[in-house]
Design a protein around this motif. Structure first.
Motif, PDB file in Angstrom:
ATOM      1  N   PRO A 119       0.818  -1.204   0.000  1.00  0.00           N
ATOM      2  CA  PRO A 119       0.000   0.000   0.000  1.00  0.00           C
ATOM      3  C   PRO A 119       0.853   1.255   0.000  1.00  0.00           C
ATOM      4  O   PRO A 119       2.071   1.168   0.129  1.00  0.00           O
ATOM      5  CB  PRO A 119      -0.762  -0.144   1.324  1.00  0.00           C
ATOM      6  N   ARG A 120       0.255   2.398  -0.137  1.00  0.00           N
ATOM      7  CA  ARG A 120       1.009   3.647  -0.066  1.00  0.00           C
ATOM      8  C   ARG A 120       1.162   4.109   1.382  1.00  0.00           C
ATOM      9  O   ARG A 120       2.136   4.777   1.725  1.00  0.00           O
ATOM     10  CB  ARG A 120       0.304   4.732  -0.881  1.00  0.00           C
ATOM     11  N   ASN A 121       0.205   3.753   2.187  1.00  0.00           N
ATOM     12  CA  ASN A 121       0.245   4.079   3.606  1.00  0.00           C
ATOM     13  C   ASN A 121      -0.290   2.889   4.384  1.00  0.00           C
ATOM     14  O   ASN A 121      -1.227   2.228   3.942  1.00  0.00           O
ATOM     15  CB  ASN A 121      -0.616   5.310   3.926  1.00  0.00           C
ATOM     16  N   ARG A 122       0.325   2.646   5.546  1.00  0.00           N
ATOM     17  CA  ARG A 122      -0.128   1.503   6.343  1.00  0.00           C
ATOM     18  C   ARG A 122       0.140   1.797   7.809  1.00  0.00           C
ATOM     19  O   ARG A 122       1.221   2.252   8.184  1.00  0.00           O
ATOM     20  CB  ARG A 122       0.616   0.242   5.915  1.00  0.00           C
ATOM     21  N   ILE A 123      -0.865   1.535   8.613  1.00  0.00           N
ATOM     22  CA  ILE A 123      -0.718   1.599  10.059  1.00  0.00           C
ATOM     23  C   ILE A 123      -0.938   0.200  10.593  1.00  0.00           C
ATOM     24  O   ILE A 123      -1.938  -0.444  10.252  1.00  0.00           O
ATOM     25  CB  ILE A 123      -1.729   2.588  10.682  1.00  0.00           C
ATOM     26  N   THR A 124      -0.030  -0.251  11.427  1.00  0.00           N
ATOM     27  CA  THR A 124      -0.163  -1.594  11.981  1.00  0.00           C
ATOM     28  C   THR A 124       0.240  -1.581  13.447  1.00  0.00           C
ATOM     29  O   THR A 124       0.738  -0.572  13.958  1.00  0.00           O
ATOM     30  CB  THR A 124       0.686  -2.596  11.184  1.00  0.00           C
ATOM     31  N   LYS A 125       0.030  -2.682  14.095  1.00  0.00           N
ATOM     32  CA  LYS A 125       0.362  -2.778  15.510  1.00  0.00           C
ATOM     33  C   LYS A 125       1.596  -3.647  15.721  1.00  0.00           C
ATOM     34  O   LYS A 125       1.905  -4.535  14.906  1.00  0.00           O
ATOM     35  CB  LYS A 125      -0.819  -3.345  16.296  1.00  0.00           C
ATOM     36  N   THR A 126       2.259  -3.411  16.809  1.00  0.00           N
ATOM     37  CA  THR A 126       3.432  -4.204  17.167  1.00  0.00           C
ATOM     38  C   THR A 126       3.088  -5.687  17.167  1.00  0.00           C
ATOM     39  O   THR A 126       2.047  -6.091  17.696  1.00  0.00           O
ATOM     40  CB  THR A 126       3.946  -3.783  18.551  1.00  0.00           C
ATOM     41  N   GLY A 127       3.957  -6.461  16.540  1.00  0.00           N
ATOM     42  CA  GLY A 127       3.777  -7.902  16.497  1.00  0.00           C
ATOM     43  C   GLY A 127       3.059  -8.425  15.269  1.00  0.00           C
ATOM     44  O   GLY A 127       3.087  -9.637  14.999  1.00  0.00           O
ATOM     45  N   LYS A 128       2.444  -7.557  14.529  1.00  0.00           N
ATOM     46  CA  LYS A 128       1.722  -7.993  13.326  1.00  0.00           C
ATOM     47  C   LYS A 128       2.686  -8.262  12.179  1.00  0.00           C
ATOM     48  O   LYS A 128       3.747  -7.650  12.083  1.00  0.00           O
ATOM     49  CB  LYS A 128       0.712  -6.920  12.898  1.00  0.00           C
ATOM     50  N   ARG A 129       2.280  -9.172  11.307  1.00  0.00           N
ATOM     51  CA  ARG A 129       3.051  -9.440  10.095  1.00  0.00           C
ATOM     52  C   ARG A 129       2.441  -8.629   8.962  1.00  0.00           C
ATOM     53  O   ARG A 129       1.221  -8.636   8.774  1.00  0.00           O
ATOM     54  CB  ARG A 129       2.999 -10.916   9.731  1.00  0.00           C
TER      55      ARG A 129
END
Lengths: 115, 114
Positions: A8-18
């Motif tokens: 993607p062009r932008n991505r927000i994720t959480k710690t531990g996620k793949r």
């Protein structure tokens, strides 16, 4: 259409996620690269691939893996994302047939935020 | 070891001023290539120029010019009559025979104000 695309062009994720960042190119180049950019640090090489069967670690490969699915596709994975992997990620391509020191052409970048 | 130094972190000029961005490099290779890229606020990296170590001829492209001097290991970039659209971060990079990728400087942020 852009020659080098990133999703993607932008991505927000959480710690531990793949997560996986994807890069595709229509330039017909054989070489592909993944860089990350951090403020004040310039660009640093994560992995590079000189052809489909050739994968090499760059300067900062720990915590990352890659897959060269085809000549035109090169994906970057963060197996277990951590906050200090928050950065702007660039894919680049180059054509070895142009000779040594070939120009690298960059995709638009993916902004990744790891919470 | 290879290294690219862009000593100027930030530069601010008023429109129509000329501005020079400095780039100093280190390499032990006799064959190498130097590049400049532009990163506008939108974030993409745009290739500007590539120069090999055997060609010290200066180059001009419109308002842009590049001065390559092997004696001082420098590859400086000058923008003449700067415009607001020139506001960006500019990166100098080095690639040599013994390297596998580009070595980037940390960039110079140029702000051109009206």
């Amino acid at each position: 259409d852009a020659d080098v695309t990133q999703t993607p062009r932008n991505r927000i994720t959480k710690t531990g996620k793949r997560i996986m960042l994807e890069c595709s190119q229509t330039k017909g180049h054989d070489r592909m690269y993944w860089y990350r950019q951090d403020p004040g640090l310039g660009l640093r090489l994560i992995y590079y691939s000189f052809d489909v069967k050739d994968i090499n670690k760059g300067e900062i490969s720990d915590g990352y893996s890659v897959s060269r699915q085809a000549q035109a596709k090169f994906s970057l994975s963060l197996e277990s994302a951590i906050p200090n992997q928050t950065a702007l990620y660039f894919c680049a391509t180059s054509d070895s047939l142009t000779g040594m020191g070939e120009t690298q052409y960059f995709g638009p970048g993916t902004r990744l935020l790891v919470l | 070891a290879q290294k690219v130094t862009q000593a100027q972190t930030e530069i601010s000029v008023v429109e129509k001023e000329d501005v020079t961005l400095d780039c100093v490099y280190e390499t032990r290779d006799t064959t190498y290539y130097l590049f400049w890229y532009k990163q506008p606020p939108s974030g993409e990296l745009v290739f500007l120029i590539r120069r090999n170590s055997f060609d010290e001829q200066n180059e001009i492209s419109g308002r842009y010019s590049w001065n390559f001097q092997k004696s001082t290991s420098s590859f400086n970039f000058t923008i003449t009559a700067s415009q607001v659209v020139d506001s960006a971060v500019y990166f100098c990079a080095l690639h040599s025979n013994s390297g596998y990728a580009l070595n980037f400087g940390k960039g110079t942020s140029l702000l051109v104000t009206p």
